[in-house]
Scaffold this motif. Structure first.
Motif, PDB file in Angstrom:
ATOM      1  N   LYS A 171      -6.927   1.191  28.383  1.00  0.00           N
ATOM      2  CA  LYS A 171      -6.166   1.920  29.635  1.00  0.00           C
ATOM      3  C   LYS A 171      -6.198   3.376  29.033  1.00  0.00           C
ATOM      4  N   ILE A 172      -5.669   3.536  28.095  1.00  0.00           N
ATOM      5  CA  ILE A 172      -5.422   4.852  27.346  1.00  0.00           C
ATOM      6  C   ILE A 172      -6.831   5.625  27.159  1.00  0.00           C
ATOM      7  N   MET A 173      -7.760   4.860  26.600  1.00  0.00           N
ATOM      8  CA  MET A 173      -9.037   5.232  26.603  1.00  0.00           C
ATOM      9  C   MET A 173      -9.549   5.648  27.890  1.00  0.00           C
ATOM     10  N   ASN A 174      -9.512   4.879  28.935  1.00  0.00           N
ATOM     11  CA  ASN A 174     -10.143   4.965  30.364  1.00  0.00           C
ATOM     12  C   ASN A 174      -9.541   6.298  30.930  1.00  0.00           C
ATOM     13  N   LYS A 175      -8.048   6.495  30.819  1.00  0.00           N
ATOM     14  CA  LYS A 175      -7.427   7.573  31.528  1.00  0.00           C
ATOM     15  C   LYS A 175      -7.900   8.938  30.626  1.00  0.00           C
ATOM     16  N   ASN A 176      -8.019   9.136  29.546  1.00  0.00           N
ATOM     17  CA  ASN A 176      -8.313  10.116  28.642  1.00  0.00           C
ATOM     18  C   ASN A 176      -9.561  10.517  28.490  1.00  0.00           C
ATOM     19  N   MET A 177     -10.684   9.460  29.006  1.00  0.00           N
ATOM     20  CA  MET A 177     -12.163   9.566  28.710  1.00  0.00           C
ATOM     21  C   MET A 177     -12.359   9.897  27.280  1.00  0.00           C
TER      22      MET A 177
END
Length: 143
Positions: A65-71
């Motif tokens: 989720k963090i990776m997806n949010k921050n790209m």
């Protein structure tokens, strides 16, 4: 309940089947889940049952989720027993480079290491699948 990691010529399916010790009051015992792993890469098809932990899945989805949010960033699924290790790192183009290792039987069996790429557009699906699994098999208790 399944989640999938997909890439070019790569298919990983993890099917969470049931809790191993549903009546245990011990945090460590009650969060083990039996899972069937199926992996298809060029030249290899692997299928075996592995014990995973709900807290491992929860940590993995939170990092995704963090990776997806921050790209950007990295997400790792670390299995205490060593059946499966997966790490995905997003590059600046939005591509995720996955590295994976399986070992069966855990700890002393055959080891398979491989890498594959996928597009970040798959993240939403992986996150949804993992969230659904964690609704059915939530992390119980605290360490």
């Amino acid at each position: 309940m399944k989640f999938h990691l997909l890439g070019e010529e790569t298919y990983i399916e993890i099917d969470v089947l049931h809790r191993n010790y549903p009546n245990s009051s011990d945090y460590w015992d009650r969060n083990w889940v039996s899972s069937k792993l199926k992996i298809e890469i060029p030249g290899y098809t692997v299928s075996f049952v592995a014990d995973l932990r709900t807290d491992e899945l929860s940590d993995f989805v939170n990092k995704l989720k963090i990776m997806n949010k921050n790209m950007k960033g990295k997400a790792t699924l670390n299995n205490l027993d060593g059946y499966l290790e997966i790490e995905g790192e997003m590059n600046k183009l939005g591509q995720i480079i996955w590295t994976a290792e399986t070992c069966y039987p855990a700890g002393y069996g055959a080891v398979l290491n491989f890498e594959f790429d996928s597009d970040q557009s798959y993240l939403e699906t992986i996150i949804k699948e993992l969230d659904d699994i964690l609704v059915a098999f939530p992390v119980l208790g605290k360490p």
